[in-house]
Design a protein around this motif. Structure first.
Motif, PDB file in Angstrom:
ATOM      1  N   ASN A 253       0.826  -1.330  -0.087  1.00 36.06           N
ATOM      2  CA  ASN A 253       0.156  -0.165   0.019  1.00 36.06           C
ATOM      3  C   ASN A 253       0.809   1.155  -0.041  1.00 36.06           C
ATOM      4  N   LYS A 254       0.606   1.899  -1.134  1.00 38.32           N
ATOM      5  CA  LYS A 254       1.472   2.907  -1.369  1.00 38.32           C
ATOM      6  C   LYS A 254       1.385   4.457  -0.473  1.00 38.32           C
ATOM      7  N   THR A 255       0.188   4.292  -0.203  1.00 40.06           N
ATOM      8  CA  THR A 255      -0.217   5.547   0.741  1.00 40.06           C
ATOM      9  C   THR A 255       0.096   5.291   2.116  1.00 40.06           C
ATOM     10  N   VAL A 256      -0.075   4.118   2.607  1.00 38.80           N
ATOM     11  CA  VAL A 256       0.146   3.907   4.050  1.00 38.80           C
ATOM     12  C   VAL A 256       1.836   3.735   4.043  1.00 38.80           C
ATOM     13  N   LEU A 257       2.472   3.266   3.174  1.00 39.03           N
ATOM     14  CA  LEU A 257       3.926   3.386   3.381  1.00 39.03           C
ATOM     15  C   LEU A 257       4.514   4.810   3.226  1.00 39.03           C
ATOM     16  N   ASP A 258       4.073   5.439   2.504  1.00 33.35           N
ATOM     17  CA  ASP A 258       4.221   7.154   2.465  1.00 33.35           C
ATOM     18  C   ASP A 258       4.159   7.697   3.870  1.00 33.35           C
ATOM     19  N   GLN A 259       2.992   7.361   4.240  1.00 38.64           N
ATOM     20  CA  GLN A 259       2.716   7.984   5.482  1.00 38.64           C
ATOM     21  C   GLN A 259       3.411   7.880   6.985  1.00 38.64           C
ATOM     22  N   VAL A 260       4.025   6.398   6.773  1.00 38.25           N
ATOM     23  CA  VAL A 260       4.833   5.944   7.961  1.00 38.25           C
ATOM     24  C   VAL A 260       6.083   6.039   7.878  1.00 38.25           C
ATOM     25  N   THR A 261       6.841   6.507   6.535  1.00 41.06           N
ATOM     26  CA  THR A 261       8.306   6.679   6.443  1.00 41.06           C
ATOM     27  C   THR A 261       8.552   8.035   6.315  1.00 41.06           C
ATOM     28  N   SER A 262       9.723   8.393   6.676  1.00 38.16           N
ATOM     29  CA  SER A 262      10.510   9.848   6.629  1.00 38.16           C
ATOM     30  C   SER A 262      10.860  10.070   5.153  1.00 38.16           C
TER      31      SER A 262
ATOM     32  N   LYS B 222       9.821  10.848  15.900  1.00 38.41           N
ATOM     33  CA  LYS B 222       8.597  11.726  16.135  1.00 38.41           C
ATOM     34  C   LYS B 222       8.743  12.996  15.244  1.00 38.41           C
ATOM     35  N   GLN B 223       7.882  13.049  14.083  1.00 34.15           N
ATOM     36  CA  GLN B 223       8.093  14.200  13.300  1.00 34.15           C
ATOM     37  C   GLN B 223       6.623  14.851  13.241  1.00 34.15           C
ATOM     38  N   GLN B 224       6.412  15.869  13.618  1.00 37.36           N
ATOM     39  CA  GLN B 224       5.084  16.705  13.500  1.00 37.36           C
ATOM     40  C   GLN B 224       4.061  15.787  14.307  1.00 37.36           C
ATOM     41  N   GLY B 225       4.455  15.009  15.380  1.00 34.63           N
ATOM     42  CA  GLY B 225       3.294  14.340  16.160  1.00 34.63           C
ATOM     43  C   GLY B 225       3.345  12.949  15.643  1.00 34.63           C
ATOM     44  N   LYS B 226       3.831  12.495  14.557  1.00 35.16           N
ATOM     45  CA  LYS B 226       3.651  10.977  14.226  1.00 35.16           C
ATOM     46  C   LYS B 226       5.207  10.526  14.199  1.00 35.16           C
ATOM     47  N   TRP B 227       4.918   9.120  14.480  1.00 34.43           N
ATOM     48  CA  TRP B 227       6.110   8.404  14.420  1.00 34.43           C
ATOM     49  C   TRP B 227       6.592   8.006  12.960  1.00 34.43           C
ATOM     50  N   LYS B 228       7.766   8.253  12.434  1.00 34.09           N
ATOM     51  CA  LYS B 228       8.250   8.155  11.186  1.00 34.09           C
ATOM     52  C   LYS B 228       9.234   7.188  11.221  1.00 34.09           C
ATOM     53  N   LEU B 229       9.487   6.113  10.152  1.00 35.80           N
ATOM     54  CA  LEU B 229      10.526   5.361  10.268  1.00 35.80           C
ATOM     55  C   LEU B 229      11.686   6.151   9.317  1.00 35.80           C
ATOM     56  N   ILE B 230      12.748   6.017  10.029  1.00 39.75           N
ATOM     57  CA  ILE B 230      13.825   6.853   9.448  1.00 39.75           C
ATOM     58  C   ILE B 230      15.169   6.065   8.793  1.00 39.75           C
ATOM     59  N   ALA B 231      15.173   4.699   9.450  1.00 43.74           N
ATOM     60  CA  ALA B 231      16.211   4.074   9.124  1.00 43.74           C
ATOM     61  C   ALA B 231      15.740   2.334   9.537  1.00 43.74           C
ATOM     62  N   ARG B 232      16.268   1.508   8.545  1.00 41.25           N
ATOM     63  CA  ARG B 232      16.206   0.129   8.929  1.00 41.25           C
ATOM     64  C   ARG B 232      17.290  -0.658   8.601  1.00 41.25           C
ATOM     65  N   GLN B 233      17.746  -1.590   9.177  1.00 34.93           N
ATOM     66  CA  GLN B 233      18.952  -2.502   8.724  1.00 34.93           C
ATOM     67  C   GLN B 233      18.500  -3.664   9.279  1.00 34.93           C
TER      68      GLN B 233
END
Length: 144
Positions: free
Chosen positions: A44-53, A128-139
């Motif tokens: 889901n492109k929309t969901v993935l966009d919303q949850v990632t930085s 936490k960016q503008q009140g939402k948790w965003k994924l910034i890195a994954r390994q």
């Protein structure tokens, strides 16, 4: 004696409030991880966009790195297709506006029409960016 008791009560209430806030943040991060998982399963492109930085760096166990656009594109297009995905042994440590998540990840995939399975140890860094948790890195690294 009253001062000592008063100080103890204040410290106790402060500690409880801090613990409640941490628990709230940990729950929010866990929900963000679950949303990411479902978005990856669904492509889901929309969901993935919303949850990632916008600054996402996504590292695969083979050393391949993807930015946000590539990460979303390969999942939304079905190039990387998750059939199942299970997350176990998850830990969450919140440090201010940053969260460190570790878990084991097992999945069945059908990438390019080729069925496969994988077991990984994963490290996720959330901010936490503008009140939402965003994924910034994954390994990830492969588990044997």
């Amino acid at each position: 004696m009253k001062k000592v008791l008063y100080l103890f009560v204040v410290l106790f209430i402060t500690a409880l409030a801090a613990q409640a806030q941490q628990s709230k943040d940990e729950k929010e991060v866990a929900a963000a991880v679950a949303t990411l998982r479902q978005g990856m399963l669904d492509g889901n492109k929309t969901v993935l966009d919303q949850v990632t930085s916008a600054d996402l760096t996504y590292g695969h166990s083979n050393g391949k790195l993807e930015d946000k656009a590539t990460f979303i594109s390969v999942l939304a297009s079905g190039e990387n297709d998750f059939v199942t995905m299970d997350v176990t042994d998850q830990t969450i440590k919140v440090l201010g506006n940053t969260a460190v998540v570790r878990h084991n990840f097992s999945a069945k995939t059908n990438n390019g029409g080729t069925p496969a399975s994988t077991k990984l140890a994963v490290l996720l860094i959330w901010q936490k960016q503008q009140g939402k948790w965003k994924l910034i890195a994954r390994q990830a690294t492969k588990l044997t």
